[in-house]
Design an enzyme around this catalytic site. Structure first.
Site, short mmCIF file in Angstrom:
data_model
loop_
_atom_site.label_atom_id
_atom_site.label_comp_id
_atom_site.label_asym_id
_atom_site.label_seq_id
_atom_site.Cartn_x
_atom_site.Cartn_y
_atom_site.Cartn_z
N ASP A 48 0.87 -1.18 0.00
CA ASP A 48 0.00 0.00 0.00
C ASP A 48 0.91 1.24 0.00
O ASP A 48 2.02 1.17 -0.49
CB ASP A 48 -0.97 -0.06 1.20
CG ASP A 48 -2.27 0.68 0.91
OD1 ASP A 48 -2.20 1.86 0.54
OD2 ASP A 48 -3.36 0.09 1.04
N HIS B 285 2.09 1.88 -3.20
CA HIS B 285 1.14 2.79 -3.84
C HIS B 285 1.66 4.22 -3.90
O HIS B 285 0.90 5.14 -4.18
CB HIS B 285 -0.22 2.73 -3.13
CG HIS B 285 -0.93 1.42 -3.32
ND1 HIS B 285 -2.19 1.18 -2.84
CD2 HIS B 285 -0.55 0.28 -3.95
CE1 HIS B 285 -2.56 -0.07 -3.17
NE2 HIS B 285 -1.57 -0.63 -3.83
#
Ligand code: NAG
Ligand code: NAG
Ligand code: NAG
Ligand code: NAG
Ligand code: NAG
Ligand code: NAG
Ligand code: NAG
Ligand code: NAG
Length: 448
Positions: free
Chosen positions: A254, A277
């Protein structure tokens, strides 16, 4: 009460002339005992050199064989470490310590060091986690300073929790772990926190989290987990101020760094990010909440193989603001969307309704953002009623990794600001700043 006192005083003053004592205050007056000297704290040595103390977990019965539960030994070692100023709790190298959910609680004496050279591993039995916990290892209410250092590892054994995406099953415990997955290492309500040297890997959820902390330094450390591990943020900041993260490598599933509400004066530099991310502010304003984020700099960052590069994401319906954000010298390689503002963020399967309120985003500058993207170089989707303003783009050079059908042009929606130098590709969709809009939004900012 006061007038009675006064009356009494006048009568006594009348009778006992020239003695000046106050009947209303027993701690003053001629019969008062001298103030007792404060009893010295147990370990505050009278000489100026601090009392350095070392507390090794092995001396408290820790086995470090990776199988027996060493939680109690760690807690006992902590109890003594906490009582002595300038003390060090040692987790030696060459051992694997199995530790259940644990809280290293303050308040403690100042300047505590947690020397982590060995490996700490999380239990993978569902029993150890009860109905689910938000964190595994927690340091709490340490206001006199806490430093985690060493070359050791915190191993979260996250594969026991993550779905095996390829087989669509859970790897070890076939979905028996509780729904709530813990953060590996969390600091709460602490001042002067340093994390350096260590590796945190395979956390069930976030790797390193700071909540309500001030004066935080993270450097020369590593986060490592697979790119498809769910919600495994590298470093997650919430309500924390005066934070510096640098010379650190973050690979996770993430956000490499996630900056949430209540954060200001956060500086991230010389960081490698990927897979992951990217570096994100938000998501903010979920469930119509207020969020305030300001004074963030992100510079000298390399991103490889990430979903976004530098990103701001907010939910519709929120309030507050994101102000004074500087992204500079970001080298991207194979990044889906290097420059990303999404004021219509909507996570999960639910559709999100259009709402009239939003956070106001302003003073956001992008400078020297260079490299390759795989989908869209620039995406600036701002709210109709709360457009983004004072965005500045300088020295942008983004090229598609390979020409293909799925490459999009830069996109803007209600985004205002300035292009300070030619950008590659051109970002013609950015509209010139409009003073009227800026003044209206500034007046509505509930964060000031
Ligand atoms: C008594 O005097 C002390 C010292 O001046 C003061 O701090 C305290 O508030 C007084 N207490 C009362 C009950 O007036
Ligand atoms: C230093 O700390 C140790 C362990 O807490 C204690 O036994 C010792 O008395 C302390 N020495 C001084 C000078 O305070
Ligand atoms: C933080 O802690 C370190 C070491 O314990 C100390 O040297 C430093 O002065 C502290 N900084 C602040 C701002 O308190
Ligand atoms: C880690 O640090 C310890 C003690 O500081 C040292 O003994 C050990 O050799 C170090 N290990 C590595 C891999 O650097
Ligand atoms: C970074 O941390 C490692 C241990 O993980 C240590 O060996 C090294 O000296 C540290 N480097 C700096 C510059 O602090
Ligand atoms: C990016 O990561 C891939 C592996 O995921 C690697 O093959 C490639 O060399 C890396 N590129 C850069 C510029 O670091
Ligand atoms: C929400 O607003 C966006 C932007 O104005 C628009 O494109 C979209 O169609 C709207 N969606 C709904 C469900 O009204
Ligand atoms: C835009 O931001 C810059 C700093 O980045 C600031 O100096 C300037 O006053 C801002 N302009 C407006 C119109 O808000």
């Amino acid at each position: 009460m006061r007038s009675k006192c006064l009356l009494l005083f006048l009568i006594i003053a009348f009778l006992v002339t020239s003695t000046n004592f106050d009947l209303c205050n027993a701690t003053r007056g001629p019969h008062q005992h001298p103030e007792p000297k404060p009893t010295p704290k147990p370990n505050s040595s009278p000489n100026p050199s601090p009392n350095k103390s070392i507390f090794n977990v092995l001396e408290y019965g820790a086995k470090g064989n990776g199988a027996s539960d060493d939680t109690k030994a760690f807690l006992d070692a902590w109890a003594d470490t906490c009582k002595a100023a300038v003390s060090t709790m040692v987790v030696p190298s060459g051992y694997r310590f199995l530790i259940g959910p644990i809280s290293f609680m303050g308040p403690c004496q100042p300047k505590i060091v947690f020397q982590l050279d060995g490996k700490i591993i999380a239990p993978t039995s569902p029993k150890a986690w009860g109905s689910g916990l938000l964190q595994w290892i927690e340091f709490k209410k340490l206001e006199g300073g806490i430093r985690i250092q060493g070359n050791g590892t915190i191993e979260g054994q996250g594969s026991a929790w993550w779905p095996n995406l390829k087989l669509n099953t859970y790897q070890d415990n076939a979905g028996k772990m509780p729904q709530t997955r813990p953060t590996a290492l969390r600091f709460y309500g602490s001042y002067n926190v340093t994390v350096t040297g260590i590796t945190i890997q395979n956390s069930p959820q976030f790797h390193l989290k700071f909540d309500n902390c001030q004066a935080v330094q993270v450097f020369n450390m590593t986060v490592s987990s697979p790119g498809d591990s769910p919600n495994t943020d590298g470093i997650h900041l919430q309500n924390s101020v005066d934070v510096s993260i640098h010379h650190t490598t973050l690979s996770c599933g993430d956000d490499c760094v996630s900056i949430q509400t209540g954060c200001s004066n956060v500086h991230v530099h010389n960081v490698d990010c990927g897979p992951g991310h990217g570096i994100s502010i938000g998501s903010l304003g979920k469930g119509k909440t207020q969020a305030c984020v300001s004074d963030i700099t992100v510079r000298n960052v390399r991103m490889n193989n990430t979903l976004a590069g530098v990103r701001i994401k907010t939910w519709q319906g929120g309030s507050g603001s994101v102000r004074n954000i500087k992204f500079s010298n970001i080298q991207v390689s194979e990044v889906k969307t290097p420059i990303d503002i999404d004021q219509f963020y909507c996570d999960g399967p639910n559709h999100c309704k259009n709402e009239s309120s939003a956070l106001a985003l302003s003073q956001i500058s992008y400078e020297k953002i260079k490299g390759t993207y795989t989908v869209q170089p620039v995406y600036l989707a701002c709210s109709d009623n709360f457009p983004c303003y004072n965005i500045s783009l300088t020295d942008i050079e983004l090229k598609p990794l390979q020409e293909n059908l799925h490459i999009y042009d830069p996109y803007c929606w209600d985004a205002y600001g300035e292009l300070h130098a030619p950008t590659i590709p051109p970002v013609d969709c950015l509209q010139s700043d409009n003073r009227k809009i800026n003044e209206r939004l500034l007046a509505q900012d509930s964060c000031k």
